[in-house]
Design a protein around this motif. Sequence first.
Motif, PDB file in Angstrom:
ATOM      1  N   LYS A  47      34.198  43.228  73.768  1.00 50.27           N
ATOM      2  CA  LYS A  47      34.400  44.659  73.962  1.00 50.27           C
ATOM      3  C   LYS A  47      34.773  45.348  72.655  1.00 50.27           C
ATOM      4  CE  LYS A  47      35.869  44.252  78.753  1.00 50.27           C
ATOM      5  NZ  LYS A  47      36.985  44.343  79.680  1.00 50.27           N
ATOM      6  N   GLU A  48      35.504  44.653  71.783  1.00 44.85           N
ATOM      7  CA  GLU A  48      35.997  45.254  70.548  1.00 44.85           C
ATOM      8  C   GLU A  48      35.023  45.120  69.386  1.00 44.85           C
ATOM      9  OE1 GLU A  48      39.777  43.519  69.741  1.00 44.85           O
ATOM     10  OE2 GLU A  48      40.759  44.556  71.376  1.00 44.85           O
ATOM     11  N   ASN A  49      33.917  44.420  69.541  1.00 47.30           N
ATOM     12  CA  ASN A  49      32.996  44.213  68.431  1.00 47.30           C
ATOM     13  C   ASN A  49      31.872  45.249  68.475  1.00 47.30           C
ATOM     14  OD1 ASN A  49      31.433  43.308  66.359  1.00 47.30           O
ATOM     15  ND2 ASN A  49      31.189  41.233  67.128  1.00 47.30           N
ATOM     16  N   PRO A  50      32.116  46.420  67.883  1.00 44.48           N
ATOM     17  CA  PRO A  50      31.085  47.461  67.904  1.00 44.48           C
ATOM     18  C   PRO A  50      29.930  47.159  66.946  1.00 44.48           C
ATOM     19  CG  PRO A  50      32.958  48.200  66.611  1.00 44.48           C
ATOM     20  CD  PRO A  50      33.327  46.859  67.209  1.00 44.48           C
ATOM     21  N   LEU A  51      30.097  46.171  66.077  1.00 43.83           N
ATOM     22  CA  LEU A  51      29.038  45.843  65.120  1.00 43.83           C
ATOM     23  C   LEU A  51      27.927  44.989  65.727  1.00 43.83           C
ATOM     24  CD1 LEU A  51      30.972  45.101  61.814  1.00 43.83           C
ATOM     25  CD2 LEU A  51      29.691  47.140  62.456  1.00 43.83           C
ATOM     26  N   LEU A  52      28.196  44.354  66.848  1.00 45.98           N
ATOM     27  CA  LEU A  52      27.190  43.471  67.433  1.00 45.98           C
ATOM     28  C   LEU A  52      25.869  44.196  67.709  1.00 45.98           C
ATOM     29  CD1 LEU A  52      26.461  40.636  68.356  1.00 45.98           C
ATOM     30  CD2 LEU A  52      27.353  41.230  70.612  1.00 45.98           C
ATOM     31  N   PRO A  53      25.877  45.361  68.342  1.00 40.20           N
ATOM     32  CA  PRO A  53      24.598  46.053  68.555  1.00 40.20           C
ATOM     33  C   PRO A  53      23.921  46.444  67.239  1.00 40.20           C
ATOM     34  CG  PRO A  53      26.309  47.000  69.959  1.00 40.20           C
ATOM     35  CD  PRO A  53      26.977  46.036  69.044  1.00 40.20           C
ATOM     36  N   LEU A  54      24.711  46.810  66.244  1.00 41.90           N
ATOM     37  CA  LEU A  54      24.143  47.168  64.940  1.00 41.90           C
ATOM     38  C   LEU A  54      23.531  45.948  64.253  1.00 41.90           C
ATOM     39  CD1 LEU A  54      26.912  49.582  63.642  1.00 41.90           C
ATOM     40  CD2 LEU A  54      24.648  50.196  64.507  1.00 41.90           C
ATOM     41  N   ARG A  55      24.199  44.817  64.388  1.00 40.30           N
ATOM     42  CA  ARG A  55      23.660  43.596  63.789  1.00 40.30           C
ATOM     43  C   ARG A  55      22.357  43.184  64.459  1.00 40.30           C
ATOM     44  NH1 ARG A  55      27.741  38.955  62.721  1.00 40.30           N
ATOM     45  NH2 ARG A  55      26.096  38.443  61.258  1.00 40.30           N
ATOM     46  N   LEU A  56      22.326  43.263  65.780  1.00 42.15           N
ATOM     47  CA  LEU A  56      21.104  42.923  66.502  1.00 42.15           C
ATOM     48  C   LEU A  56      19.969  43.875  66.131  1.00 42.15           C
ATOM     49  CD1 LEU A  56      22.513  42.043  70.030  1.00 42.15           C
ATOM     50  CD2 LEU A  56      21.509  40.485  68.358  1.00 42.15           C
ATOM     51  N   GLN A  57      20.289  45.148  66.014  1.00 43.84           N
ATOM     52  CA  GLN A  57      19.269  46.119  65.623  1.00 43.84           C
ATOM     53  C   GLN A  57      18.763  45.825  64.211  1.00 43.84           C
ATOM     54  OE1 GLN A  57      20.592  50.188  65.180  1.00 43.84           O
ATOM     55  NE2 GLN A  57      18.581  50.951  65.780  1.00 43.84           N
ATOM     56  N   ALA A  58      19.656  45.408  63.318  1.00 40.99           N
ATOM     57  CA  ALA A  58      19.248  45.076  61.953  1.00 40.99           C
ATOM     58  C   ALA A  58      18.282  43.898  61.954  1.00 40.99           C
ATOM     59  CB  ALA A  58      20.484  44.755  61.097  1.00 40.99           C
ATOM     60  N   TYR A  59      18.586  42.879  62.745  1.00 45.37           N
ATOM     61  CA  TYR A  59      17.676  41.736  62.829  1.00 45.37           C
ATOM     62  C   TYR A  59      16.332  42.136  63.443  1.00 45.37           C
ATOM     63  CZ  TYR A  59      21.290  38.466  61.362  1.00 45.37           C
ATOM     64  OH  TYR A  59      22.225  37.774  60.632  1.00 45.37           O
ATOM     65  N   GLU A  60      16.362  43.030  64.420  1.00 39.75           N
ATOM     66  CA  GLU A  60      15.109  43.519  65.007  1.00 39.75           C
ATOM     67  C   GLU A  60      14.277  44.260  63.960  1.00 39.75           C
ATOM     68  OE1 GLU A  60      16.308  45.992  68.268  1.00 39.75           O
ATOM     69  OE2 GLU A  60      16.896  44.295  69.497  1.00 39.75           O
ATOM     70  N   ARG A  61      14.927  45.115  63.206  1.00 37.35           N
ATOM     71  CA  ARG A  61      14.200  45.898  62.204  1.00 37.35           C
ATOM     72  C   ARG A  61      13.639  45.008  61.106  1.00 37.35           C
ATOM     73  NH1 ARG A  61      17.208  51.382  60.745  1.00 37.35           N
ATOM     74  NH2 ARG A  61      15.473  51.387  59.290  1.00 37.35           N
ATOM     75  N   LEU A  62      14.379  43.978  60.732  1.00 38.55           N
ATOM     76  CA  LEU A  62      13.867  43.070  59.703  1.00 38.55           C
ATOM     77  C   LEU A  62      12.717  42.227  60.244  1.00 38.55           C
ATOM     78  CD1 LEU A  62      17.077  42.016  57.804  1.00 38.55           C
ATOM     79  CD2 LEU A  62      15.274  43.575  57.087  1.00 38.55           C
ATOM     80  N   THR A  63      12.746  41.922  61.521  1.00 36.60           N
ATOM     81  CA  THR A  63      11.615  41.213  62.129  1.00 36.60           C
ATOM     82  C   THR A  63      10.361  42.084  62.037  1.00 36.60           C
ATOM     83  OG1 THR A  63      13.086  40.014  63.622  1.00 36.60           O
ATOM     84  CG2 THR A  63      10.772  40.178  64.270  1.00 36.60           C
ATOM     85  N   ILE A  64      10.500  43.352  62.340  1.00 33.14           N
ATOM     86  CA  ILE A  64       9.369  44.278  62.222  1.00 33.14           C
ATOM     87  C   ILE A  64       8.917  44.380  60.771  1.00 33.14           C
ATOM     88  CG2 ILE A  64       8.671  46.703  62.462  1.00 33.14           C
ATOM     89  CD1 ILE A  64      10.601  46.792  64.911  1.00 33.14           C
ATOM     90  N   PHE A  65       9.862  44.468  59.848  1.00 33.78           N
ATOM     91  CA  PHE A  65       9.534  44.544  58.421  1.00 33.78           C
ATOM     92  C   PHE A  65       8.707  43.336  57.986  1.00 33.78           C
ATOM     93  CE2 PHE A  65      10.851  43.175  54.108  1.00 33.78           C
ATOM     94  CZ  PHE A  65      10.236  44.178  53.371  1.00 33.78           C
ATOM     95  N   ILE A  66       9.144  42.153  58.386  1.00 35.28           N
ATOM     96  CA  ILE A  66       8.438  40.929  57.996  1.00 35.28           C
ATOM     97  C   ILE A  66       7.025  40.921  58.575  1.00 35.28           C
ATOM     98  CG2 ILE A  66       8.414  38.417  58.296  1.00 35.28           C
ATOM     99  CD1 ILE A  66      11.565  38.675  58.177  1.00 35.28           C
ATOM    100  N   GLU A  67       6.905  41.326  59.817  1.00 31.28           N
ATOM    101  CA  GLU A  67       5.575  41.384  60.429  1.00 31.28           C
ATOM    102  C   GLU A  67       4.687  42.415  59.738  1.00 31.28           C
ATOM    103  OE1 GLU A  67       4.081  39.475  62.579  1.00 31.28           O
ATOM    104  OE2 GLU A  67       5.815  38.254  63.066  1.00 31.28           O
ATOM    105  N   ARG A  68       5.270  43.517  59.301  1.00 27.43           N
ATOM    106  CA  ARG A  68       4.470  44.572  58.676  1.00 27.43           C
ATOM    107  C   ARG A  68       4.027  44.209  57.261  1.00 27.43           C
ATOM    108  NH1 ARG A  68       3.904  49.461  61.047  1.00 27.43           N
ATOM    109  NH2 ARG A  68       3.808  50.537  59.038  1.00 27.43           N
ATOM    110  N   ILE A  69       4.825  43.391  56.537  1.00 28.78           N
ATOM    111  CA  ILE A  69       4.401  43.017  55.184  1.00 28.78           C
ATOM    112  C   ILE A  69       3.627  41.706  55.150  1.00 28.78           C
ATOM    113  CG2 ILE A  69       6.302  44.297  54.124  1.00 28.78           C
ATOM    114  CD1 ILE A  69       7.529  41.513  53.370  1.00 28.78           C
ATOM    115  N   ASN A  70       3.503  41.055  56.291  1.00 30.52           N
ATOM    116  CA  ASN A  70       2.689  39.841  56.368  1.00 30.52           C
ATOM    117  C   ASN A  70       1.243  40.230  56.036  1.00 30.52           C
ATOM    118  OD1 ASN A  70       1.095  37.658  57.218  1.00 30.52           O
ATOM    119  ND2 ASN A  70       2.538  37.123  58.841  1.00 30.52           N
TER     120      ASN A  70
END
Length: 176
Positions: A47-70
């Motif tokens: 409940k107190e970890n507000p960074l978890l959603p931000l971290r997950l979103q960061a990993y999602e965005r980097l996954t998209i980045f990697i796919e786009r530069i492939n």
Amino acid sequence: MDLQKFITEAAVLVIGGVATVSAGYYLIKDDIKTYFRLKFSDQKKEKENPLLPLRLQAYERLTIFIERINPANLFIRLHQQGITIAELQAIVLNEIKSEYQHNITQQLYISTPTWDVVKKLKDDTIAMVNNGVKSLPADAPGVDLSRKVLQHMAGIENNPYDLTLDLIKKDIHQLF
């Protein structure tokens, strides 16, 4: 006499049962307290970890980045009929740099080693495109650059884009 004997035996059994339960409770009470303390602290952390959603979103965005530069996706997305090698190179490099700049803040939310791998993958992709241009005649069509880079990728035993995606997946699994 039988009633008195029965009451005595019942009292002994009740006292023995209470003593057994009490002794068992005192033996495991610390374990019970530890279990509930850990259970509630885990729930509190979630409940107190507000960074978890931000971290997950960061990993999602980097996954998209990697796919786009492939290169397998990049050249298909950016190739235009009749484009020259120099034009394609400029478009591809601009796209890679733009995608990177768009995602640069994600380094705040992911592990440093993973960010370093993503950054190196970006640099290696740029180098691969530039090396492909150097190995072709200046007046070659853009499709030759696409073919050259994709042939180079086919010759690599372990696809670096897939390896980087696997690293991201491992990082995400460590969050849970």
